[in-house]
Scaffold this active site. Structure first.
Site, PDB file in Angstrom:
ATOM      1  N   ASP A 140     -73.008  -5.586  27.552  1.00  0.00           N
ATOM      2  CA  ASP A 140     -74.413  -5.179  27.708  1.00  0.00           C
ATOM      3  C   ASP A 140     -75.077  -4.831  26.370  1.00  0.00           C
ATOM      4  O   ASP A 140     -75.624  -3.735  26.198  1.00  0.00           O
ATOM      5  CB  ASP A 140     -74.526  -3.967  28.646  1.00  0.00           C
ATOM      6  CG  ASP A 140     -73.794  -4.169  29.955  1.00  0.00           C
ATOM      7  OD1 ASP A 140     -73.876  -5.269  30.506  1.00  0.00           O
ATOM      8  OD2 ASP A 140     -73.140  -3.212  30.426  1.00  0.00           O
ATOM      9  N   ASP A 185     -80.646   0.492  26.096  1.00  0.00           N
ATOM     10  CA  ASP A 185     -81.827  -0.316  25.786  1.00  0.00           C
ATOM     11  C   ASP A 185     -82.552   0.369  24.636  1.00  0.00           C
ATOM     12  O   ASP A 185     -83.161   1.426  24.818  1.00  0.00           O
ATOM     13  CB  ASP A 185     -82.734  -0.432  27.009  1.00  0.00           C
ATOM     14  CG  ASP A 185     -84.016  -1.181  26.706  1.00  0.00           C
ATOM     15  OD1 ASP A 185     -83.955  -2.407  26.521  1.00  0.00           O
ATOM     16  OD2 ASP A 185     -85.090  -0.540  26.647  1.00  0.00           O
ATOM     17  N   GLY A 197     -69.478   0.366  41.055  1.00  0.00           N
ATOM     18  CA  GLY A 197     -69.612   0.174  42.484  1.00  0.00           C
ATOM     19  C   GLY A 197     -70.351   1.271  43.219  1.00  0.00           C
ATOM     20  O   GLY A 197     -70.482   1.232  44.443  1.00  0.00           O
ATOM     21  N   ASN A 220     -80.149   0.997  42.932  1.00  0.00           N
ATOM     22  CA  ASN A 220     -79.251   1.635  41.980  1.00  0.00           C
ATOM     23  C   ASN A 220     -79.928   1.795  40.619  1.00  0.00           C
ATOM     24  O   ASN A 220     -80.419   0.814  40.048  1.00  0.00           O
ATOM     25  CB  ASN A 220     -77.984   0.788  41.834  1.00  0.00           C
ATOM     26  CG  ASN A 220     -76.835   1.541  41.200  1.00  0.00           C
ATOM     27  OD1 ASN A 220     -76.886   2.765  41.061  1.00  0.00           O
ATOM     28  ND2 ASN A 220     -75.800   0.826  40.814  1.00  0.00           N
ATOM     29  N   ALA A 221     -79.957   3.021  40.108  1.00  0.00           N
ATOM     30  CA  ALA A 221     -80.624   3.324  38.842  1.00  0.00           C
ATOM     31  C   ALA A 221     -79.689   3.094  37.659  1.00  0.00           C
ATOM     32  O   ALA A 221     -79.194   4.033  37.032  1.00  0.00           O
ATOM     33  CB  ALA A 221     -81.140   4.754  38.852  1.00  0.00           C
ATOM     34  N   ILE A 222     -79.445   1.801  37.364  1.00  0.00           N
ATOM     35  CA  ILE A 222     -78.694   1.450  36.160  1.00  0.00           C
ATOM     36  C   ILE A 222     -79.412   0.289  35.461  1.00  0.00           C
ATOM     37  O   ILE A 222     -80.390  -0.253  35.954  1.00  0.00           O
ATOM     38  CB  ILE A 222     -77.228   1.073  36.450  1.00  0.00           C
ATOM     39  CG1 ILE A 222     -77.130  -0.250  37.215  1.00  0.00           C
ATOM     40  CG2 ILE A 222     -76.512   2.184  37.194  1.00  0.00           C
ATOM     41  CD1 ILE A 222     -75.708  -0.800  37.252  1.00  0.00           C
ATOM     42  N   GLU A 264     -78.666  -8.019  38.689  1.00  0.00           N
ATOM     43  CA  GLU A 264     -78.763  -6.785  37.921  1.00  0.00           C
ATOM     44  C   GLU A 264     -79.281  -7.082  36.515  1.00  0.00           C
ATOM     45  O   GLU A 264     -79.619  -8.214  36.187  1.00  0.00           O
ATOM     46  CB  GLU A 264     -77.398  -6.082  37.853  1.00  0.00           C
ATOM     47  CG  GLU A 264     -76.286  -6.917  37.275  1.00  0.00           C
ATOM     48  CD  GLU A 264     -74.907  -6.293  37.503  1.00  0.00           C
ATOM     49  OE1 GLU A 264     -74.807  -5.292  38.238  1.00  0.00           O
ATOM     50  OE2 GLU A 264     -73.928  -6.820  36.949  1.00  0.00           O
TER      51      GLU A 264
END
Length: 323
Positions: free
Chosen positions: A42, A100, A118, A153-155, A211
């Site tokens: 990432d 980021d 997960g 999902n807050a990712i 995602e």
């Protein structure tokens, strides 16, 4: 080998030549040359005001690397040598993901996620720094969070600043897909005048695997890049990068065939080819020679080790093409 084969094929009829040419493998470019410490997940990269490239990635307190030429990368520590206390609520390992990094208003911002694999018990945090260098970041706390009982999902956060000065944060993984919220530029947190959680991409049928959103504006359109399918399985990964575009940052985003990204849409930008397996976890960076697609892939010739990939992007024809 390629030059020899091409010379021999010049004598064949055109129709037969086209039938013999490879399709899927040759459709995607290999990553550009990088050296040094390039084992990443990432990745997010920026060119600092002094010309140094700063790259941050998942794990290790958000691993930091620097480069002076965008080729040779060296480890330079972590954003957070000491984890903020709130991380433990979302990750027993105190393990942050998917940074980021950007430069806004004379300083550096970093949005990042804290979660466990997960789980949708997750939170996006914000940190600031005057230099962007490892160990200089001040945590500003939680921007947005989700619980295990939620449907998103807050990712994988990504900040997009529009030409009208509005700030938007896209994020999300699996479940009901990718979301976007408006931020307040004064605080970097959610804007009090708009608390809407906008839905921007989803896979309502089949796998929910989408995602890692990243949004840019080019030529009057907003482009949403996202990672599809299975990450983090080494040579078994099926990750790939797709894109859609819209006339508003909150969508709707459509792919090249007119399919809404809320309904499994997405035009491929980069997929597995040769030794380069499962490209994804991408970000888009503007540099002096053009836009860059920055991502990780799994090296099929090195036991599936995750490595840094960088390619230039062309916008010819109104859609991004990696080269």
């Amino acid at each position: 080998m390629r030059a020899h084969r091409g010379t021999r094929w010049l004598t064949l009829p055109t129709a037969l030549l086209l039938a013999l040419l490879p399709t899927s493998v040759s459709a995607y470019p290999n990553p550009g040359r990088v050296t040094g410490d390039t084992v990443v997940h990432d990745p997010s990269m920026i060119r600092a005001t002094d010309g140094t490239y700063l790259l941050y990635s998942t794990h290790g307190g958000l691993e930091a690397r620097t480069s002076t030429d965008r080729i040779a990368f060296s480890r330079s520590g972590s954003a957070f040598p000491t984890p903020p206390s709130w991380w433990r609520t979302y990750s027993a390992e105190n393990d942050p993901w998917a940074p980021d990094i950007s430069y806004q208003g004379g300083g550096y911002l970093m949005y990042y996620a804290v979660s466990s694999f997960g789980s949708s018990n997750s939170a996006i945090g914000l940190a600031t720094s005057s230099s962007g260098r490892a160990g200089t970041w001040t945590d500003r706390g939680i921007v947005h969070s989700t619980t295990g009982g939620g449907d998103y999902n807050a990712i994988d956060p990504n900040l997009f600043v529009d030409s009208d000065g509005k700030w938007w944060l896209s994020f999300g993984s699996w479940w009901s897909g990718l979301k976007m919220i408006r931020l307040d530029p004064a605080t970097g947190k959610q804007y009090a005048g708009d608390r809407t959680v906008y839905a921007i991409a989803s896979r309502p049928t089949g796998t929910k695997a989408i995602e890692g959103p990243s949004v840019v504006k080019r030529n009057g359109y907003y482009y949403l890049f996202a990672s599809y399918d299975t990450c983090c399985a080494g040579t078994g990964s099926t990750y790939k990068i797709k894109v859609g575009r819209a006339t508003s940052p909150t969508g709707p985003y459509y792919d090249k065939n007119g399919v809404n990204m809320m309904n499994n849409g997405g035009t491929p930008v980069l997929e597995s080819h040769g030794r380069y397996i499962g490209p994804g976890g991408q970000s888009v960076m503007s540099d002096v020679d053009g836009d860059l697609l920055v991502y990780h892939y799994y090296d099929g010739q090195d036991n599936g080790t995750p490595k840094l990939g960088v390619n230039l992007l062309s916008w010819s024809g109104g859609w991004p093409t990696a080269y």
